[in-house]
Design a protein around this motif. Structure first.
Motif, PDB file in Angstrom:
ATOM      1  N   GLY A   9       0.800  -1.226   0.000  1.00  6.03           N
ATOM      2  CA  GLY A   9       0.000   0.000   0.000  1.00  6.03           C
ATOM      3  C   GLY A   9       0.831   1.274   0.000  1.00  6.03           C
ATOM      4  N   MET A  10       0.175   2.377   0.328  1.00 11.53           N
ATOM      5  CA  MET A  10       0.783   3.704   0.243  1.00 11.53           C
ATOM      6  C   MET A  10       1.848   3.959   1.304  1.00 11.53           C
ATOM      7  SD  MET A  10      -0.378   5.228  -2.401  1.00 11.53           S
ATOM      8  CE  MET A  10       0.113   6.929  -2.081  1.00 11.53           C
ATOM      9  N   ASN A  11       2.029   3.039   2.235  1.00 13.41           N
ATOM     10  CA  ASN A  11       3.095   3.191   3.228  1.00 13.41           C
ATOM     11  C   ASN A  11       4.455   2.739   2.697  1.00 13.41           C
ATOM     12  OD1 ASN A  11       1.411   4.210   5.292  1.00 13.41           O
ATOM     13  ND2 ASN A  11       0.747   2.134   5.832  1.00 13.41           N
ATOM     14  N   LEU A  12       4.500   2.263   1.459  1.00 15.74           N
ATOM     15  CA  LEU A  12       5.751   1.783   0.871  1.00 15.74           C
ATOM     16  C   LEU A  12       6.788   2.908   0.827  1.00 15.74           C
ATOM     17  CD1 LEU A  12       7.237  -0.518  -0.781  1.00 15.74           C
ATOM     18  CD2 LEU A  12       6.381   0.668  -2.832  1.00 15.74           C
ATOM     19  N   THR A  13       7.969   2.641   1.367  1.00 14.96           N
ATOM     20  CA  THR A  13       9.054   3.622   1.324  1.00 14.96           C
ATOM     21  C   THR A  13      10.026   3.280   0.202  1.00 14.96           C
ATOM     22  OG1 THR A  13      10.531   2.408   2.825  1.00 14.96           O
ATOM     23  CG2 THR A  13       8.881   3.883   3.821  1.00 14.96           C
ATOM     24  N   CYS A  14      10.844   4.251  -0.149  1.00 16.96           N
ATOM     25  CA  CYS A  14      11.833   4.027  -1.210  1.00 16.96           C
ATOM     26  C   CYS A  14      12.851   2.965  -0.790  1.00 16.96           C
ATOM     27  CB  CYS A  14      12.538   5.341  -1.539  1.00 16.96           C
ATOM     28  SG  CYS A  14      13.565   5.272  -3.024  1.00 16.96           S
ATOM     29  N   ASP A  15      13.240   2.980   0.488  1.00 16.21           N
ATOM     30  CA  ASP A  15      14.189   1.976   0.984  1.00 16.21           C
ATOM     31  C   ASP A  15      13.600   0.568   0.895  1.00 16.21           C
ATOM     32  OD1 ASP A  15      16.083   3.847   1.472  1.00 16.21           O
ATOM     33  OD2 ASP A  15      15.819   3.911   3.645  1.00 16.21           O
ATOM     34  N   GLU A  16      12.315   0.432   1.198  1.00 17.05           N
ATOM     35  CA  GLU A  16      11.674  -0.881   1.122  1.00 17.05           C
ATOM     36  C   GLU A  16      11.661  -1.387  -0.319  1.00 17.05           C
ATOM     37  OE1 GLU A  16       8.602   0.119   4.805  1.00 17.05           O
ATOM     38  OE2 GLU A  16       7.799  -0.411   2.836  1.00 17.05           O
ATOM     39  N   LEU A  17      11.366  -0.491  -1.268  1.00 15.28           N
ATOM     40  CA  LEU A  17      11.357  -0.893  -2.675  1.00 15.28           C
ATOM     41  C   LEU A  17      12.769  -1.246  -3.137  1.00 15.28           C
ATOM     42  CD1 LEU A  17       9.737  -1.312  -5.236  1.00 15.28           C
ATOM     43  CD2 LEU A  17      10.018   1.123  -5.758  1.00 15.28           C
ATOM     44  N   GLU A  18      13.742  -0.479  -2.676  1.00 16.30           N
ATOM     45  CA  GLU A  18      15.145  -0.772  -3.011  1.00 16.30           C
ATOM     46  C   GLU A  18      15.527  -2.162  -2.515  1.00 16.30           C
ATOM     47  OE1 GLU A  18      19.549   0.743  -1.561  1.00 16.30           O
ATOM     48  OE2 GLU A  18      17.961   2.238  -1.833  1.00 16.30           O
ATOM     49  N   TRP A  19      15.105  -2.488  -1.300  1.00 14.22           N
ATOM     50  CA  TRP A  19      15.427  -3.802  -0.730  1.00 14.22           C
ATOM     51  C   TRP A  19      14.803  -4.925  -1.556  1.00 14.22           C
ATOM     52  CZ3 TRP A  19      18.803  -5.218   2.975  1.00 14.22           C
ATOM     53  CH2 TRP A  19      18.737  -6.541   3.418  1.00 14.22           C
ATOM     54  N   ARG A  20      13.545  -4.725  -1.953  1.00 10.33           N
ATOM     55  CA  ARG A  20      12.863  -5.752  -2.748  1.00 10.33           C
ATOM     56  C   ARG A  20      13.581  -5.966  -4.079  1.00 10.33           C
ATOM     57  NH1 ARG A  20       7.492  -6.522  -1.208  1.00 10.33           N
ATOM     58  NH2 ARG A  20       7.516  -8.278  -2.671  1.00 10.33           N
ATOM     59  N   LEU A  21      14.000  -4.880  -4.701  1.00  7.65           N
ATOM     60  CA  LEU A  21      14.708  -4.987  -5.977  1.00  7.65           C
ATOM     61  C   LEU A  21      16.085  -5.622  -5.792  1.00  7.65           C
ATOM     62  CD1 LEU A  21      13.778  -1.597  -7.687  1.00  7.65           C
ATOM     63  CD2 LEU A  21      12.884  -3.864  -8.218  1.00  7.65           C
ATOM     64  N   SER A  22      16.716  -5.349  -4.660  1.00  7.92           N
ATOM     65  CA  SER A  22      18.030  -5.951  -4.402  1.00  7.92           C
ATOM     66  C   SER A  22      17.913  -7.455  -4.226  1.00  7.92           C
ATOM     67  CB  SER A  22      18.677  -5.321  -3.169  1.00  7.92           C
ATOM     68  OG  SER A  22      18.030  -5.743  -1.976  1.00  7.92           O
ATOM     69  N   GLU A  23      16.793  -7.907  -3.645  1.00  8.70           N
ATOM     70  CA  GLU A  23      16.577  -9.344  -3.475  1.00  8.70           C
ATOM     71  C   GLU A  23      16.441 -10.042  -4.831  1.00  8.70           C
ATOM     72  OE1 GLU A  23      14.380  -9.916   0.817  1.00  8.70           O
ATOM     73  OE2 GLU A  23      13.134  -9.274  -0.855  1.00  8.70           O
ATOM     74  N   SER A  24      15.941  -9.317  -5.827  1.00  2.00           N
ATOM     75  CA  SER A  24      15.803  -9.896  -7.170  1.00  2.00           C
ATOM     76  C   SER A  24      17.116  -9.836  -7.945  1.00  2.00           C
ATOM     77  CB  SER A  24      14.716  -9.158  -7.958  1.00  2.00           C
ATOM     78  OG  SER A  24      15.140  -7.855  -8.309  1.00  2.00           O
ATOM     79  N   GLY A  25      18.069  -9.020  -7.457  1.00  2.29           N
ATOM     80  CA  GLY A  25      19.356  -8.880  -8.134  1.00  2.29           C
ATOM     81  C   GLY A  25      19.468  -7.641  -8.992  1.00  2.29           C
TER      82      GLY A  25
END
Length: 239
Positions: free
Chosen positions: A184-200
């Motif tokens: 939801g709208m509570n998503l932070t930029c750091d959280e999205l960065e972490w998710r993308l880092s997990e994918s490589g």
């Protein structure tokens, strides 16, 4: 009279048959070639040495050796810079369905591509585009793209938005589909960065999942509240 050094098919045939002498090499080309061979020879001599060994043998370098080594170093540095510049993006780019093959499948060997399918008027899509713009600037070696869903994939359902696809070498490596995945709208930029880092897709400098920190704080708050509540009940019983 025909010039024996002219670049013609006829002269090439005559040279092969030994009728004409080999083509003369200009003096400048000969000097460049000798310098190149010299640099290769010098590099081959010292390239297997450790830093300590190079320092020990530094006094043995002749002026020609140092010149050849510097020439080789500058050449390698120029090649590295050119390769780095080819793979620098640094912005969130808008594409259409017609651009997909060129921008995604032909992005380049070893290039990570993050594609956001979005639609205007969806707040979470707008938020993710803001975060991706920041991440594109932070990670210029990865390619960040956005595309209005209906122009990229006809009849793509709005309930699946926002959607993130992660590609490498034209193959999909990860996908994040729908608002629930992003929290939801509570998503932070750091959280999205972490998710993308997990994918490589990016190499983050974050030490741990920011979402985990929030969850840990929440659980600590719940435990403290429960403990305070129990203490209050015990005090009431004593009274």
């Amino acid at each position: 009279m025909q010039d024996p050094n002219a670049d013609t098919e006829w002269n090439d045939i005559l040279r092969k048959k030994g009728i004409l002498p080999p083509k003369e090499t200009p003096v400048e080309e000969e000097e460049d070639e000798q310098l190149h061979l010299q640099s290769q020879s010098v590099v081959k001599t010292y390239e297997d040495m450790t830093l300590e060994e190079l320092e020990e043998n530094e006094d043995e370098f002749s002026e020609e050796d140092e010149h050849a080594m510097e020439m080789y170093r500058q050449k390698r540095l120029a090649e590295w810079k050119a390769n780095q510049m080819k793979n620098v993006f640094g912005e969130l780019k808008e594409i259409s369905g017609q651009d997909y093959v060129q921008e995604v499948n032909k992005a380049g060997e070893g290039i990570w591509v993050v594609l956001h399918l979005y639609k205007q008027g969806i707040p979470l899509c707008s938020l993710i585009n803001q975060h991706l713009a920041q991440l594109a600037h932070k990670f210029p070696q990865s390619k960040f793209l956005k595309s209005i869903s209906s122009t990229c994939i006809p009849n793509y359902p709005d309930r699946n938005l926002p959607t993130l696809f992660v590609y490498r070498d034209g193959e999909m490596k990860a996908q994040f589909i729908g608002p629930l995945v992003f929290g939801g709208m509570n998503l932070t930029c750091d959280e999205l960065e972490w998710r993308l880092s997990e994918s490589g897709a990016v190499k983050t400098d974050l030490e741990e999942n920011p979402k985990k920190q929030i969850q840990d704080q929440l659980m600590t708050s719940i435990r403290c509240s429960a403990h305070t509540h129990r203490d209050g009940e015990e005090d009431s019983d004593e009274d």
